[in-house]
Design a protein around this motif. Sequence first.
Motif, mmCIF file in Angstrom:
data_model
loop_
_atom_site.group_PDB
_atom_site.id
_atom_site.type_symbol
_atom_site.label_atom_id
_atom_site.label_comp_id
_atom_site.label_asym_id
_atom_site.label_seq_id
_atom_site.Cartn_x
_atom_site.Cartn_y
_atom_site.Cartn_z
ATOM 1 N N GLY A 74 0.772 -1.238 0.000
ATOM 2 C CA GLY A 74 0.000 0.000 0.000
ATOM 3 C C GLY A 74 0.802 1.286 0.000
ATOM 4 N N THR A 75 2.118 1.206 0.183
ATOM 5 C CA THR A 75 2.952 2.414 0.224
ATOM 6 C C THR A 75 2.901 3.181 -1.091
ATOM 7 N N TYR A 76 3.038 2.450 -2.175
ATOM 8 C CA TYR A 76 3.021 3.048 -3.521
ATOM 9 C C TYR A 76 1.727 3.832 -3.739
ATOM 10 N N GLY A 77 0.594 3.226 -3.456
ATOM 11 C CA GLY A 77 -0.679 3.887 -3.668
ATOM 12 C C GLY A 77 -0.848 5.134 -2.830
ATOM 13 N N LYS A 78 -0.362 5.099 -1.593
ATOM 14 C CA LYS A 78 -0.468 6.274 -0.721
ATOM 15 C C LYS A 78 0.342 7.441 -1.270
ATOM 16 N N ILE A 79 1.517 7.145 -1.792
ATOM 17 C CA ILE A 79 2.351 8.211 -2.366
ATOM 18 C C ILE A 79 1.652 8.843 -3.568
ATOM 19 N N LEU A 80 1.135 8.009 -4.472
ATOM 20 C CA LEU A 80 0.472 8.543 -5.660
ATOM 21 C C LEU A 80 -0.794 9.307 -5.298
ATOM 22 N N ASP A 81 -1.547 8.804 -4.333
ATOM 23 C CA ASP A 81 -2.760 9.509 -3.899
ATOM 24 C C ASP A 81 -2.414 10.873 -3.324
ATOM 25 N N LYS A 82 -1.351 10.938 -2.558
ATOM 26 C CA LYS A 82 -0.941 12.203 -1.943
ATOM 27 C C LYS A 82 -0.687 13.280 -2.990
ATOM 28 N N TRP A 83 -0.065 12.875 -4.088
ATOM 29 C CA TRP A 83 0.315 13.848 -5.111
ATOM 30 C C TRP A 83 -0.717 13.976 -6.228
ATOM 31 N N GLY A 84 -1.824 13.248 -6.128
ATOM 32 C CA GLY A 84 -2.886 13.392 -7.123
ATOM 33 C C GLY A 84 -2.576 12.787 -8.463
ATOM 34 N N VAL A 85 -1.722 11.756 -8.516
ATOM 35 C CA VAL A 85 -1.318 11.171 -9.798
ATOM 36 C C VAL A 85 -1.655 9.690 -9.871
ATOM 37 N N SER A 86 -2.657 9.262 -9.127
ATOM 38 C CA SER A 86 -2.945 7.828 -9.020
ATOM 39 C C SER A 86 -3.524 7.228 -10.297
ATOM 40 N N ASP A 87 -4.013 8.051 -11.216
ATOM 41 C CA ASP A 87 -4.575 7.506 -12.455
ATOM 42 C C ASP A 87 -3.534 6.767 -13.290
ATOM 43 N N GLY A 88 -2.258 7.057 -13.051
ATOM 44 C CA GLY A 88 -1.202 6.380 -13.801
ATOM 45 C C GLY A 88 -0.620 5.183 -13.086
ATOM 46 N N ALA A 89 -1.250 4.758 -11.990
ATOM 47 C CA ALA A 89 -0.713 3.664 -11.192
ATOM 48 C C ALA A 89 -0.749 2.346 -11.952
ATOM 49 N N VAL A 90 0.212 1.485 -11.642
ATOM 50 C CA VAL A 90 0.223 0.125 -12.177
ATOM 51 C C VAL A 90 0.024 -0.851 -11.025
ATOM 52 N N LYS A 91 -0.464 -2.033 -11.341
ATOM 53 C CA LYS A 91 -0.647 -3.073 -10.327
ATOM 54 C C LYS A 91 0.488 -4.085 -10.340
ATOM 55 N N THR A 92 1.106 -4.224 -11.512
ATOM 56 C CA THR A 92 2.195 -5.192 -11.667
ATOM 57 C C THR A 92 3.407 -4.496 -12.275
ATOM 58 N N VAL A 93 4.559 -4.703 -11.695
ATOM 59 C CA VAL A 93 5.791 -4.069 -12.164
ATOM 60 C C VAL A 93 6.406 -4.930 -13.252
ATOM 61 N N ASP A 94 6.646 -4.332 -14.403
ATOM 62 C CA ASP A 94 7.199 -5.037 -15.550
ATOM 63 C C ASP A 94 8.633 -4.577 -15.786
ATOM 64 N N VAL A 95 9.320 -5.234 -16.707
ATOM 65 C CA VAL A 95 10.645 -4.827 -17.150
ATOM 66 C C VAL A 95 10.648 -4.727 -18.669
ATOM 67 N N ASN A 96 11.144 -3.591 -19.200
ATOM 68 C CA ASN A 96 11.248 -3.375 -20.645
ATOM 69 C C ASN A 96 9.911 -3.576 -21.341
ATOM 70 N N ALA A 97 8.901 -2.884 -20.844
ATOM 71 C CA ALA A 97 7.553 -3.030 -21.392
ATOM 72 C C ALA A 97 7.454 -2.578 -22.838
ATOM 73 N N ALA A 98 8.277 -1.592 -23.220
ATOM 74 C CA ALA A 98 8.175 -1.069 -24.587
ATOM 75 C C ALA A 98 8.462 -2.147 -25.624
ATOM 76 N N SER A 99 9.457 -2.970 -25.379
ATOM 77 C CA SER A 99 9.825 -4.000 -26.347
ATOM 78 C C SER A 99 8.852 -5.164 -26.346
ATOM 79 N N LYS A 100 7.990 -5.216 -25.343
ATOM 80 C CA LYS A 100 6.988 -6.282 -25.261
ATOM 81 C C LYS A 100 5.677 -5.885 -25.940
ATOM 82 N N GLY A 101 5.663 -4.655 -26.454
ATOM 83 C CA GLY A 101 4.486 -4.200 -27.196
ATOM 84 C C GLY A 101 3.403 -3.677 -26.323
#
Length: 299
Positions: free
Chosen positions: A272-299
């Motif tokens: 829940g730490t990640y979500g609290k930080i994003l909520d504090k700054w009003g940027v939670s709409d860009g939150a992810v649930k799963t952390v990926d690596v090199n997402a751009a090359s995966k399409g």
Amino acid sequence: MRIRTVAPVAAFVAIAALALTGCVDNSTPSSGGSASSSSDVKKDDSLASQLPEKIKSAGTLTVGMDDTYPPNEFKDDNGNPVGWEVELTNAIAAKLGLKVKFAIAKFDNIIPSVAGGKDDIGMSSFTDTTEREQQVDFVNYYTAGIMWASAKGKTVDPDNACGLKVAVQSTTYEDTDEVPAKSKACTDAGKPAVEVLRYDNQDDATNAVILGKADALSADSPVTLYAISKSEGKLQEAGKAFEVAPYGIPVAKDSKLTPVIQKTIQALIDDGTYGKILDKWGVSDGAVKTVDVNAASKG
């Protein structure tokens, strides 16, 4: 994007006011509610044990950052880095039992510093692209779009910008890809090019619009919304966010640190730490649930 969706962004910490009359004023702080600080984050011994020996023995995570991109990363009144990505970095380090050393640099110097081993990671709203993945690996932790802003009362359509002057921060995705592509589409159609006005930091790009030097600015959506909120009614949205893409933390290619950072951010999401930080700054709409690596090359 910063090569840097998005809810209204509130200002929580001050940065120095710019000297020009009529410029955007980022100097007024706001309390903005509570969020977990790095002191609330408990060390995960299992994750810490997986750190490369060099970082483990140093006890410090060296992080390349260009602190000129509010609300993601910027300076407070004392010149210290603040912003939601700064808080996320501190939480990552705390989870790993490390101290943070912010290596403040120009944006376009950070990836070379990570690739060359000078910095352990970068944290500066990097858009993950296949081109950049040739230099570093990216741990993906957020998504953001592009948004334009214009002077209040001035209608600007990002899809019909031929002949306009558009302010951007140098070396961002908006500078290198997005606006030039729009300009090429104009000239291919026999219309006037879009004139790109490049500035070393986002504040100067923002003030170019306020002072009438540019017709619009283009930046990542959280950054544009923050600029509008701090402009005292001088700026407005020019269309909606588009070209949503992942942010990534650059790490040296094939580094043993990459999976550690990935697992650490996932742990911060799960607790829940990640979500609290994003909520504090009003940027939670860009939150992810799963952390990926090199997402751009995966399409």
